[in-house]
Design a protein around this motif. Sequence first.
Motif, PDB file in Angstrom:
ATOM      1  N   GLN A   1       0.851  -1.176   0.000  1.00 45.24           N
ATOM      2  CA  GLN A   1       0.000   0.000   0.000  1.00 45.24           C
ATOM      3  C   GLN A   1       0.890   1.230   0.000  1.00 45.24           C
ATOM      4  N   TYR A   2       0.293   2.381  -0.171  1.00 43.07           N
ATOM      5  CA  TYR A   2       0.989   3.634   0.096  1.00 43.07           C
ATOM      6  C   TYR A   2       0.019   4.552   0.820  1.00 43.07           C
ATOM      7  N   LEU A   3       0.554   5.523   1.525  1.00 44.21           N
ATOM      8  CA  LEU A   3      -0.253   6.427   2.342  1.00 44.21           C
ATOM      9  C   LEU A   3      -0.086   7.861   1.875  1.00 44.21           C
ATOM     10  N   ASP A   4      -1.029   8.694   2.284  1.00 47.79           N
ATOM     11  CA  ASP A   4      -0.891  10.133   2.043  1.00 47.79           C
ATOM     12  C   ASP A   4      -0.140  10.803   3.183  1.00 47.79           C
ATOM     13  N   SER A   5       0.543  10.015   4.007  1.00 48.90           N
ATOM     14  CA  SER A   5       1.221  10.509   5.208  1.00 48.90           C
ATOM     15  C   SER A   5       2.615   9.915   5.321  1.00 48.90           C
ATOM     16  N   ASP A   6       3.511  10.693   5.891  1.00 49.62           N
ATOM     17  CA  ASP A   6       4.829  10.179   6.247  1.00 49.62           C
ATOM     18  C   ASP A   6       4.699   9.255   7.457  1.00 49.62           C
ATOM     19  N   LEU A   7       5.439   8.156   7.437  1.00 51.73           N
ATOM     20  CA  LEU A   7       5.476   7.238   8.573  1.00 51.73           C
ATOM     21  C   LEU A   7       6.889   7.167   9.133  1.00 51.73           C
ATOM     22  N   ILE A   8       6.998   7.268  10.432  1.00 58.66           N
ATOM     23  CA  ILE A   8       8.247   6.936  11.121  1.00 58.66           C
ATOM     24  C   ILE A   8       7.944   5.706  11.962  1.00 58.66           C
ATOM     25  N   LEU A   9       8.551   4.576  11.604  1.00 61.27           N
ATOM     26  CA  LEU A   9       8.297   3.319  12.299  1.00 61.27           C
ATOM     27  C   LEU A   9       9.297   3.123  13.429  1.00 61.27           C
ATOM     28  N   PHE A  10       8.803   2.629  14.552  1.00 62.38           N
ATOM     29  CA  PHE A  10       9.650   2.259  15.675  1.00 62.38           C
ATOM     30  C   PHE A  10       9.281   0.825  16.053  1.00 62.38           C
ATOM     31  N   ILE A  11      10.228  -0.092  15.902  1.00 60.16           N
ATOM     32  CA  ILE A  11       9.970  -1.491  16.218  1.00 60.16           C
ATOM     33  C   ILE A  11      10.108  -1.668  17.725  1.00 60.16           C
TER      34      ILE A  11
ATOM     35  N   ILE B   1       9.230   5.863   6.137  1.00 59.98           N
ATOM     36  CA  ILE B   1       8.596   5.578   4.854  1.00 59.98           C
ATOM     37  C   ILE B   1       7.904   6.857   4.398  1.00 59.98           C
ATOM     38  N   PRO B   2       8.356   7.457   3.304  1.00 61.45           N
ATOM     39  CA  PRO B   2       7.767   8.728   2.864  1.00 61.45           C
ATOM     40  C   PRO B   2       6.334   8.558   2.378  1.00 61.45           C
ATOM     41  N   ALA B   3       5.574   9.622   2.454  1.00 60.44           N
ATOM     42  CA  ALA B   3       4.226   9.631   1.896  1.00 60.44           C
ATOM     43  C   ALA B   3       4.297   9.300   0.410  1.00 60.44           C
ATOM     44  N   GLY B   4       3.396   8.442  -0.050  1.00 59.58           N
ATOM     45  CA  GLY B   4       3.346   8.090  -1.465  1.00 59.58           C
ATOM     46  C   GLY B   4       4.241   6.950  -1.871  1.00 59.58           C
ATOM     47  N   SER B   5       5.063   6.433  -0.961  1.00 57.51           N
ATOM     48  CA  SER B   5       5.973   5.338  -1.286  1.00 57.51           C
ATOM     49  C   SER B   5       5.281   4.002  -0.991  1.00 57.51           C
ATOM     50  N   THR B   6       5.162   3.154  -2.002  1.00 53.35           N
ATOM     51  CA  THR B   6       4.551   1.835  -1.813  1.00 53.35           C
ATOM     52  C   THR B   6       5.426   0.993  -0.900  1.00 53.35           C
ATOM     53  N   PHE B   7       4.799   0.300   0.062  1.00 57.53           N
ATOM     54  CA  PHE B   7       5.565  -0.518   0.993  1.00 57.53           C
ATOM     55  C   PHE B   7       4.739  -1.703   1.459  1.00 57.53           C
ATOM     56  N   TYR B   8       5.425  -2.702   1.997  1.00 57.07           N
ATOM     57  CA  TYR B   8       4.763  -3.815   2.675  1.00 57.07           C
ATOM     58  C   TYR B   8       5.609  -4.189   3.886  1.00 57.07           C
ATOM     59  N   ALA B   9       5.003  -4.903   4.830  1.00 53.94           N
ATOM     60  CA  ALA B   9       5.709  -5.320   6.043  1.00 53.94           C
ATOM     61  C   ALA B   9       5.413  -6.789   6.319  1.00 53.94           C
TER      62      ALA B   9
ATOM     63  N   VAL C   1       2.263   9.232  12.400  1.00 54.73           N
ATOM     64  CA  VAL C   1       1.554   9.415  11.131  1.00 54.73           C
ATOM     65  C   VAL C   1       1.384  10.908  10.935  1.00 54.73           C
ATOM     66  N   GLU C   2       2.207  11.465  10.071  1.00 58.37           N
ATOM     67  CA  GLU C   2       2.147  12.915   9.823  1.00 58.37           C
ATOM     68  C   GLU C   2       1.542  13.139   8.454  1.00 58.37           C
ATOM     69  N   LYS C   3       0.321  13.586   8.455  1.00 58.42           N
ATOM     70  CA  LYS C   3      -0.442  13.707   7.212  1.00 58.42           C
ATOM     71  C   LYS C   3       0.114  14.805   6.324  1.00 58.42           C
ATOM     72  N   SER C   4       0.235  14.497   5.031  1.00 59.94           N
ATOM     73  CA  SER C   4       0.645  15.518   4.078  1.00 59.94           C
ATOM     74  C   SER C   4      -0.533  16.459   3.829  1.00 59.94           C
ATOM     75  N   ASP C   5      -0.272  17.554   3.146  1.00 59.73           N
ATOM     76  CA  ASP C   5      -1.338  18.523   2.898  1.00 59.73           C
ATOM     77  C   ASP C   5      -1.941  18.365   1.503  1.00 59.73           C
ATOM     78  N   SER C   6      -1.707  17.184   0.904  1.00 58.91           N
ATOM     79  CA  SER C   6      -2.138  17.015  -0.476  1.00 58.91           C
ATOM     80  C   SER C   6      -3.624  16.714  -0.600  1.00 58.91           C
ATOM     81  N   ILE C   7      -4.192  15.919   0.335  1.00 60.94           N
ATOM     82  CA  ILE C   7      -5.615  15.607   0.268  1.00 60.94           C
ATOM     83  C   ILE C   7      -6.211  15.739   1.656  1.00 60.94           C
TER      84      ILE C   7
END
Length: 470
Positions: free
Chosen positions: A83-93, A121-129, A144-150
């Motif tokens: 998937q990809y998101l409209d938000s930047d993700l900073i993951l902490f395991i 994981i930048p906003a708009g970057s397809t990723f899986y876990a 989850v820091e939402k971008s201002d695009s939508i």
Amino acid sequence: MGKITSALLLLVVAAMCYAAAMASGEGERTTEERFLLRDMKRVVKTDAGEMKVVMGSKGWISDMPNIHVGFVTMEPNSLFIPQYLDSDLILFIRRGEARIGSIYKDELIEKRLKSGDVYRIPAGSTFYAVNTANGQQLHVICSVEKSDSIGLGTFQSFFIGGGSYPTSVLAGFERSTLSTALNVSESQVSQLLTRQTSGPIISLSNTNSNSDSHQSRVWTQFLEMRHHERAHCLKRMAACFEEEVTEEEEEAPIMRSFRKLLSFVFGNVLSAGDDTRRSSSKKPHSYNLFNRKPDFENDYGSSVALDQSDYSPLKRSGVGLYLVNLNAGSMMAPHLNPTATEYGIVLRGSGTIQIVFPNGTLAMNAQVNEGDVFWIPRYFPFCQIASHSGRFEFFGFTTSARRNRPQFLAGSNSVLQSMRGPAFAAAFGVSEERLKRIVNAQSESTILPPASASREKAKNEMVMGFEGIF
């Protein structure tokens, strides 16, 4: 005069924010709840895992960046589908091990992460876990820091993989369009986009039904390939289907179709060349927070802060991280953050958080326990105190990737120490000598000893002072 004007403006802003909160119904909440984030929503729930999101501060201060906090739990041998998101993700395991695949400059990058690792994981970057730990749940905390695009709510997932649940974004195109784009028949497109029924997080060892078992095998076959084999599969966009399929190759058409789908999604990765071992110096990398030497440590606890100078990907997101451990009864000295609002998650133990309004009144004095989420506005003085029952550990995000440099209001490194003098004493209405005695009474800095230990130490120093007189 300028400082007085700034202080008055800050008081006015605080009063306006408070009035707005009252008008919107926030006044019905108790003071203790104001800075505790209770608005948790479950955005994903399957047999293989779930994701919950704690809503941010909802713009209590209008120009303040708003971060939501996500909690992802995945069962062993499970996959969070692409998937990809409209938000930047900073993951902490927080616990467990994971393999994160994401797209960086049209190339598939995979990282193996372990407990304590931080990854962006930048906003708009397809990723899986994928949960790769044998027999162990994966626990991830993310900003989850939402971008201002939508503007579609908290944040929006765009699923690449999917079927009837979740629905792939590719399903929105006409079948003829996808047939042409993927160079396959419309019936094969329909088959590809309708088989997934298990949700966004699926088990890779699912045996509940033939459909679930099949889709699990498809994902498993792809994920268990070596990296260069997966890269090779992505380069086979132009490969034609075999006209005849033997019984042993019953799953091959779906697998080849899936590969073509990945090729379509990942685009120019197909033209990146066969060498997947190119220099990775500028590729995304992780950073382990648990392995970092504490920025501050004494007998009463430790603290770590991670900013863009330590982990460069944070610069693009504008988010920092921190981890604090307080021994039983210890206190993180009263301080303020001059550059960022702070969001915290209690990882272990319990404690008390006190926050002060600009007008010098108590904004919150609340006990927090494991799993609680809180936020502290920029500039507001606050402190954290561990309960006497055990260690208090909390982790969190800040709304700035720059070095924070908190200003402490008590302790040997406080602004009281730096500014003491006749003018400062006059501001308190006490003599300079008396202010000096009060300020020097606490010899520790940053993380302070429990109240009982502090009082005992002060008592001993007083006794020693009298002995010196005689």
